[in-house]
Design an enzyme around this catalytic site. Sequence first.
Site, PDB file in Angstrom:
ATOM      1  N   HIS A  48       0.895  -1.268   0.023  1.00 39.99           N
ATOM      2  CA  HIS A  48      -0.006   0.038  -0.069  1.00 39.99           C
ATOM      3  C   HIS A  48       0.931   1.214  -0.126  1.00 39.99           C
ATOM      4  CE1 HIS A  48      -3.605  -2.656   1.692  1.00 39.99           C
ATOM      5  NE2 HIS A  48      -3.307  -2.682   0.381  1.00 39.99           N
TER       6      HIS A  48
ATOM      7  N   HIS B 226      -7.992  -7.920  -7.659  1.00 41.34           N
ATOM      8  CA  HIS B 226      -8.251  -8.812  -6.421  1.00 41.34           C
ATOM      9  C   HIS B 226      -8.638  -7.905  -5.374  1.00 41.34           C
ATOM     10  CE1 HIS B 226      -6.086 -11.796  -9.157  1.00 41.34           C
ATOM     11  NE2 HIS B 226      -6.745 -12.482  -8.449  1.00 41.34           N
TER      12      HIS B 226
ATOM     13  N   SER C 224      -6.636  -1.675  -0.423  1.00 41.31           N
ATOM     14  CA  SER C 224      -6.282  -0.906  -1.624  1.00 41.31           C
ATOM     15  C   SER C 224      -7.394  -0.153  -2.441  1.00 41.31           C
ATOM     16  CB  SER C 224      -5.645  -1.943  -2.658  1.00 41.31           C
ATOM     17  OG  SER C 224      -6.446  -3.013  -3.046  1.00 41.31           O
TER      18      SER C 224
ATOM     19  N   GLU D 252     -13.757  -8.673  -7.238  1.00 40.04           N
ATOM     20  CA  GLU D 252     -13.619  -9.493  -6.112  1.00 40.04           C
ATOM     21  C   GLU D 252     -14.597 -10.682  -6.255  1.00 40.04           C
ATOM     22  OE1 GLU D 252     -11.654  -9.964  -3.368  1.00 40.04           O
ATOM     23  OE2 GLU D 252     -13.056 -11.666  -3.099  1.00 40.04           O
TER      24      GLU D 252
ATOM     25  N   ASP E  63     -13.862 -13.196 -12.008  1.00 37.49           N
ATOM     26  CA  ASP E  63     -12.467 -13.626 -11.876  1.00 37.49           C
ATOM     27  C   ASP E  63     -11.787 -12.242 -12.378  1.00 37.49           C
ATOM     28  OD1 ASP E  63     -10.617 -16.004 -11.987  1.00 37.49           O
ATOM     29  OD2 ASP E  63     -10.102 -14.400 -13.648  1.00 37.49           O
ATOM     30  N   GLY E  64     -10.902 -11.881 -11.439  1.00 39.01           N
ATOM     31  CA  GLY E  64     -10.165 -10.542 -11.873  1.00 39.01           C
ATOM     32  C   GLY E  64      -9.367 -10.577 -13.164  1.00 39.01           C
TER      33      GLY E  64
ATOM     34  N   ASP F 192      -3.261  -8.450  -6.976  1.00 38.29           N
ATOM     35  CA  ASP F 192      -2.876  -8.773  -5.571  1.00 38.29           C
ATOM     36  C   ASP F 192      -3.785 -10.360  -5.319  1.00 38.29           C
ATOM     37  OD1 ASP F 192      -2.105  -8.646  -2.947  1.00 38.29           O
ATOM     38  OD2 ASP F 192      -3.631  -7.336  -2.467  1.00 38.29           O
TER      39      ASP F 192
END
Length: 282
Positions: A19, A42, A101, A119, A144-145, A165
């Site tokens: 971060h 994510h 994030s 997400e 699905d990212g 991530d």
Amino acid sequence: MLSYRHSFHAGNHADVLKHSILMYVLQYMNRKEKPYVYIDTHAGAGVYDVLGQQAQKTGEYLDGIARLLNQKQPTTDFLKPYTDLIASFNSGQNLHYYPGSPAIAQRLLRPSDRLILTELHGADAANLRDSLGRDRRVYISQEDGLKHLKAILPPPEKRAVVLIDPSYEIKTDYDLVIRAIQQAVQRFATGTYLLWYPVINRSATESFIAELVKCQIPDMWRLELCVEADNNDRGMTGSGMILINPPYSLAGDATESMAVLHQRLAQDMGQGGTILQRLTEE
Ligand SMILES: C[S@@+](CC[C@H](N)C(=O)[O-])C[C@H]1O[C@@H](n2cnc3c(N)ncnc32)[C@H](O)[C@@H]1O
């Protein structure tokens, strides 16, 4: 079936590394007036209650963000905006909430910028919506990212920061991430990409990095913070970020802060260490 929940880990040393770098990159993007899009493949739950049952069960934040906030020593110019922002989610010195994030990006992005967040976990996708509230700039989807990323590049703004991530719950996640990055860069070569990875097993980590280097994506960097010595039996001893097309000033500005982070977050008499390495040329 997804079992990983970031609420157990929010604010740990890996989040501090990830971060603080994310904030540096977003602040750099804000220097130009032209709008950009922030893509978080994510995204997690948005904001975390570190006094809640899950964070209290592991106490990971105590050896992460809490150590930085509790110390009286001055921090670096690189880290100060990050620690200030975390403090702004809380009252006084009492740490209660830790922004993930998406919440960090929501604070930094301007009215003309956009956030695209994916997400996959149903409960965390719902928490994410609650945490971020009504905001016309934000698009959230439960899917699905990595597949979604492929579908939305290149973005109309032609400026983007992409955070990847994953929780790496499944071994194949490492290969999926490498393929997704390759495809993303083919579609949109000028984006700034930030990929997080854990250090659990040193030789597996080095193989992963070597596979990424083989992709021959230009301008790739590695920043790694290990808070313990390498040990294949102790779980995550550190983590790192792979950066593609980072701000030109990042390496210089991050050097001192990486040492400060190690000094303040290392366990067991300063074991572990940091890596700041250029992996490929421009
Ligand atoms: C490490 S956490 C994200 C933390 C967040 N980026 C932050 O920094 O605050 C990883 C998240 O990815 C989610 N996830 C796992 N597989 C996914 C997938 N294929 N697509 C999107 N999200 C996924 C998990 O449910 C988890 O919330």
